[in-house]
Write a protein that holds these residues in place. Structure first.
Motif, PDB file in Angstrom:
ATOM      1  N   TYR A 358      -2.442  -9.747 -15.593  1.00  0.00           N
ATOM      2  CA  TYR A 358      -1.289  -9.034 -15.042  1.00  0.00           C
ATOM      3  C   TYR A 358      -1.690  -8.188 -13.841  1.00  0.00           C
ATOM      4  CZ  TYR A 358       2.734  -5.839 -14.924  1.00  0.00           C
ATOM      5  OH  TYR A 358       3.823  -5.105 -14.527  1.00  0.00           O
ATOM      6  N   CYS A 359      -2.820  -7.514 -13.940  1.00  0.00           N
ATOM      7  CA  CYS A 359      -3.331  -6.685 -12.842  1.00  0.00           C
ATOM      8  C   CYS A 359      -4.785  -7.052 -12.572  1.00  0.00           C
ATOM      9  CB  CYS A 359      -3.216  -5.202 -13.177  1.00  0.00           C
ATOM     10  SG  CYS A 359      -1.539  -4.637 -13.482  1.00  0.00           S
ATOM     11  N   PRO A 360      -5.044  -8.177 -11.907  1.00  0.00           N
ATOM     12  CA  PRO A 360      -6.430  -8.564 -11.616  1.00  0.00           C
ATOM     13  C   PRO A 360      -7.070  -7.598 -10.630  1.00  0.00           C
ATOM     14  CG  PRO A 360      -4.891 -10.005 -10.472  1.00  0.00           C
ATOM     15  CD  PRO A 360      -4.069  -9.141 -11.388  1.00  0.00           C
ATOM     16  N   PRO A 361      -8.407  -7.610 -10.512  1.00  0.00           N
ATOM     17  CA  PRO A 361      -9.072  -6.717  -9.557  1.00  0.00           C
ATOM     18  C   PRO A 361      -8.507  -6.845  -8.145  1.00  0.00           C
ATOM     19  CG  PRO A 361     -10.679  -7.787 -10.971  1.00  0.00           C
ATOM     20  CD  PRO A 361      -9.353  -8.433 -11.276  1.00  0.00           C
ATOM     21  N   GLY A 362      -8.263  -5.702  -7.511  1.00  0.00           N
ATOM     22  CA  GLY A 362      -7.705  -5.700  -6.167  1.00  0.00           C
ATOM     23  C   GLY A 362      -6.207  -5.540  -6.117  1.00  0.00           C
ATOM     24  N   GLU A 373     -12.287   5.632   2.481  1.00  0.00           N
ATOM     25  CA  GLU A 373     -11.256   4.905   3.217  1.00  0.00           C
ATOM     26  C   GLU A 373     -10.382   4.095   2.262  1.00  0.00           C
ATOM     27  OE1 GLU A 373     -10.895   1.639   6.857  1.00  0.00           O
ATOM     28  OE2 GLU A 373     -12.840   2.413   6.216  1.00  0.00           O
ATOM     29  N   LEU A 374      -9.081   4.124   2.503  1.00  0.00           N
ATOM     30  CA  LEU A 374      -8.128   3.427   1.639  1.00  0.00           C
ATOM     31  C   LEU A 374      -8.230   1.918   1.827  1.00  0.00           C
ATOM     32  CD1 LEU A 374      -5.662   3.464  -0.299  1.00  0.00           C
ATOM     33  CD2 LEU A 374      -4.214   3.572   1.750  1.00  0.00           C
ATOM     34  N   ILE A 375      -8.329   1.194   0.708  1.00  0.00           N
ATOM     35  CA  ILE A 375      -8.298  -0.264   0.708  1.00  0.00           C
ATOM     36  C   ILE A 375      -6.987  -0.683   0.060  1.00  0.00           C
ATOM     37  CG2 ILE A 375      -9.446  -2.370  -0.058  1.00  0.00           C
ATOM     38  CD1 ILE A 375     -12.032  -0.756  -0.274  1.00  0.00           C
ATOM     39  N   PRO A 376      -6.021  -1.198   0.830  1.00  0.00           N
ATOM     40  CA  PRO A 376      -4.694  -1.518   0.266  1.00  0.00           C
ATOM     41  C   PRO A 376      -4.784  -2.560  -0.838  1.00  0.00           C
ATOM     42  CG  PRO A 376      -4.648  -1.557   2.668  1.00  0.00           C
ATOM     43  CD  PRO A 376      -6.091  -1.486   2.263  1.00  0.00           C
ATOM     44  N   GLY A 377      -3.964  -2.376  -1.882  1.00  0.00           N
ATOM     45  CA  GLY A 377      -3.896  -3.350  -2.961  1.00  0.00           C
ATOM     46  C   GLY A 377      -3.123  -4.585  -2.540  1.00  0.00           C
ATOM     47  N   THR A 378      -3.242  -5.631  -3.338  1.00  0.00           N
ATOM     48  CA  THR A 378      -2.567  -6.892  -2.994  1.00  0.00           C
ATOM     49  C   THR A 378      -1.054  -6.753  -3.016  1.00  0.00           C
ATOM     50  OG1 THR A 378      -2.750  -7.562  -5.325  1.00  0.00           O
ATOM     51  CG2 THR A 378      -4.465  -8.320  -3.820  1.00  0.00           C
ATOM     52  N   GLU A 382       1.457  -8.231   0.117  1.00  0.00           N
ATOM     53  CA  GLU A 382       2.613  -9.107  -0.013  1.00  0.00           C
ATOM     54  C   GLU A 382       3.822  -8.558   0.705  1.00  0.00           C
ATOM     55  OE1 GLU A 382       3.362  -9.884  -4.066  1.00  0.00           O
ATOM     56  OE2 GLU A 382       1.462 -10.898  -4.428  1.00  0.00           O
ATOM     57  N   GLY A 383       3.865  -7.231   0.848  1.00  0.00           N
ATOM     58  CA  GLY A 383       4.968  -6.626   1.581  1.00  0.00           C
ATOM     59  C   GLY A 383       6.151  -6.338   0.686  1.00  0.00           C
ATOM     60  N   GLN A 384       6.927  -5.341   1.067  1.00  0.00           N
ATOM     61  CA  GLN A 384       8.113  -4.964   0.327  1.00  0.00           C
ATOM     62  C   GLN A 384       9.346  -5.258   1.171  1.00  0.00           C
ATOM     63  OE1 GLN A 384       8.510  -3.797  -2.695  1.00  0.00           O
ATOM     64  NE2 GLN A 384       6.375  -3.603  -3.265  1.00  0.00           N
ATOM     65  N   PRO A 385      10.240  -6.126   0.690  1.00  0.00           N
ATOM     66  CA  PRO A 385      11.444  -6.413   1.449  1.00  0.00           C
ATOM     67  C   PRO A 385      12.311  -5.170   1.609  1.00  0.00           C
ATOM     68  CG  PRO A 385      11.140  -7.948  -0.390  1.00  0.00           C
ATOM     69  CD  PRO A 385      10.161  -6.845  -0.570  1.00  0.00           C
ATOM     70  N   ASN A 386      13.123  -5.162   2.653  1.00  0.00           N
ATOM     71  CA  ASN A 386      14.016  -4.038   2.881  1.00  0.00           C
ATOM     72  C   ASN A 386      15.066  -3.980   1.780  1.00  0.00           C
ATOM     73  OD1 ASN A 386      12.743  -3.330   5.278  1.00  0.00           O
ATOM     74  ND2 ASN A 386      13.997  -4.729   6.471  1.00  0.00           N
ATOM     75  N   GLY A 387      15.418  -2.777   1.376  1.00  0.00           N
ATOM     76  CA  GLY A 387      16.510  -2.618   0.443  1.00  0.00           C
ATOM     77  C   GLY A 387      16.090  -2.552  -1.017  1.00  0.00           C
ATOM     78  N   THR A 388      14.798  -2.557  -1.352  1.00  0.00           N
ATOM     79  CA  THR A 388      14.387  -2.472  -2.745  1.00  0.00           C
ATOM     80  C   THR A 388      13.403  -1.334  -2.928  1.00  0.00           C
ATOM     81  OG1 THR A 388      12.553  -4.006  -2.400  1.00  0.00           O
ATOM     82  CG2 THR A 388      14.645  -4.954  -3.073  1.00  0.00           C
ATOM     83  N   LEU A 389      13.591  -0.604  -4.027  1.00  0.00           N
ATOM     84  CA  LEU A 389      12.701   0.491  -4.388  1.00  0.00           C
ATOM     85  C   LEU A 389      12.457   1.444  -3.220  1.00  0.00           C
ATOM     86  CD1 LEU A 389      10.050  -1.284  -6.658  1.00  0.00           C
ATOM     87  CD2 LEU A 389      12.051   0.001  -7.339  1.00  0.00           C
TER      88      LEU A 389
END
Length: 427
Positions: A358-362, A373-378, A382-389
């Motif tokens: 469910y939550c693999p490394p990364g 330094e921040l390493i963004p998660g996967t 993938e990106g967040q579409p507009n209009g959600t959350l």
């Protein structure tokens, strides 16, 4: 005399209209021809085929990240566990007219709806039963999941449980006295019927609000869903039982304690963003732009570093359960059940046998050990579409004087020898 004649004519016209309404059009099909093949290739057969894809042809080893997991977002063992837990609640009896839809297919179509966000019509073509049946099955199964997984999301009752969360935050995110990270998000809906502007938010679409508190391991400890999108952050928080429990000291938080190297005792706190008001038990960042190397800048870095867990939890929630990535074509009451079901499944999968897949490394954000330094998660890649959350609206509110003093105490601790981390001055 004329009025009596008009009354008779109106009454006769009304009778004709009512009689016409009672006449129902004859149904073309008892069951649509495209759905009659459910007996030859049903959802049960589909699940068996997907499970076969996960078995290695030579070794017989079962993979945890194969077709079955991709289709339902969990392993077959966790799926069977849920069947055993809720089967007696969602099962139906066969009748002389037709056979009932099996329990496995009821759960499978619900999980597929949460995982993909496909329309009921699209799912009816896949599982071979009508969209009307699916529209009844999905809320019913979500209710059963919420009931059987009720112990997966709960506010700690004892000080020992709070201290375990505090220790996790201190060990993983270097923020002592932290009992949780809190945030709120808008869940996009189609315009509810006869609701006016109640659910119309400041971004220009209809929504309900999800308010959540998360521990250091990305698991929800409290969720509240259903407030109208028009409400501000203060209105959303004011409508929660958590606010009442916090203000009346009913959460059984540990007593105030002195931070290492300090003299004044500090309370145990929750971390929020600028959408919340600064209070003795709710810490928010210093407003405005802080100078590099200043106490305010360092505190904001440490605060955001620890509060990021709730952002990551929302991110993986919408990345896995993609029904949250598009407007829900449901009424608010049913949408509330869908969102709650996703939250309970999130905690179940984080703590169950599917946790590694469910939550693999990364998956979540991480930091470089030496530079910070921040390493963004996967989930961010993938990106967040507009209009959600989307975030709650940020409205300036008068901070508590005591809250300011407590935040100042934390900021001085973070710049002291006992509380600083090596790379914080880079920010």
């Amino acid at each position: 005399m004329t009025s009596n004649v008009e009354d008779v004519i109106l009454a006769a016209a009304a009778c004709v209209i009512l009689c016409r309404r009672r006449v129902k059009s004859k149904r073309r099909f008892w069951v649509r021809p495209s759905l009659r093949t459910r007996g030859t290739y049903s959802g049960t057969t589909l699940l068996k085929d997907l499970a076969m894809d996960d078995i290695h042809p030579l070794t017989g080893e079962i993979k945890c990240d194969g077709s079955f997991k991709n289709f339902l977002r969990m392993t077959s063992s966790d799926f069977e566990y849920l069947i055993n837990q809720i089967g007696h609640k969602i099962g139906k009896k066969d009748t002389t007219f037709r056979d009932a839809i099996p329990v496995k297919e009821r759960l499978a179509v619900t999980l597929r709806f949460l995982a993909s966000g496909d329309s009921y019509q699209s799912l009816s073509y896949l599982f071979k039963f009508s969209k009307q049946s699916i529209s009844n099955i999905v809320p019913e199964v979500c209710d059963a999941l919420i009931d059987c997984l009720s112990d997966k999301i709960k506010v700690p009752k004892y000080q020992e449980e709070w201290l375990q969360i505090v220790d996790d935050f201190n060990q993983k995110w270097n923020y002592p006295h932290c009992c949780g990270s809190m945030d709120g998000k808008h869940i996009c809906l189609q315009a509810p019927m006869n609701s006016g502007s109640d659910y119309f938010n400041y971004k220009g679409f209809f929504s309900i609000v999800l308010l959540a508190i998360v521990d250091a391991n990305y698991c929800f400890t409290y969720v509240n869903v259903g407030c109208q999108g028009r409400l501000s952050d203060g209105g959303v928080y004011a409508n929660t039982t958590f606010k009442h429990l916090l203000e009346t000291s009913s959460l059984n938080l540990p007593p105030m304690k002195v931070l290492p190297g300090r003299t004044s005792p500090s309370p145990f706190v929750f971390l929020g963003d600028e959408a919340f008001a600064l209070q003795p038990h709710i810490m928010t960042p210093f407003p405005g732009t802080q100078q590099k190397g200043s106490q305010g800048r360092i505190y904001n870095y440490r605060h955001s570093r620890a509060r990021r867990v709730v952002e990551n939890s929302f991110g993986i929630l919408s990345a896995v359960f993609r029904v949250l990535r598009k407007p829900m074509l449901l009424e608010p009451e049913r949408a509330e059940k869908i969102v709650l079901g996703c939250c309970y499944l999130h905690n179940f999968l984080r703590k169950g046998q599917s946790s590694s897949s469910y939550c693999p490394p990364g998956t979540f954000d991480s930091e470089d050990t030496f530079t910070g330094e921040l390493i963004p998660g996967t989930w961010r890649v993938e990106g967040q579409p507009n209009g959600t959350l989307l975030r709650l609206k940020r409205i300036p509110r008068k901070p508590s004087v005591l809250g300011k003093e407590i935040r100042e105490e934390f900021s001085m601790f973070f710049t002291s020898e006992e509380g600083k981390v090596p790379w914080q001055n880079n920010y």
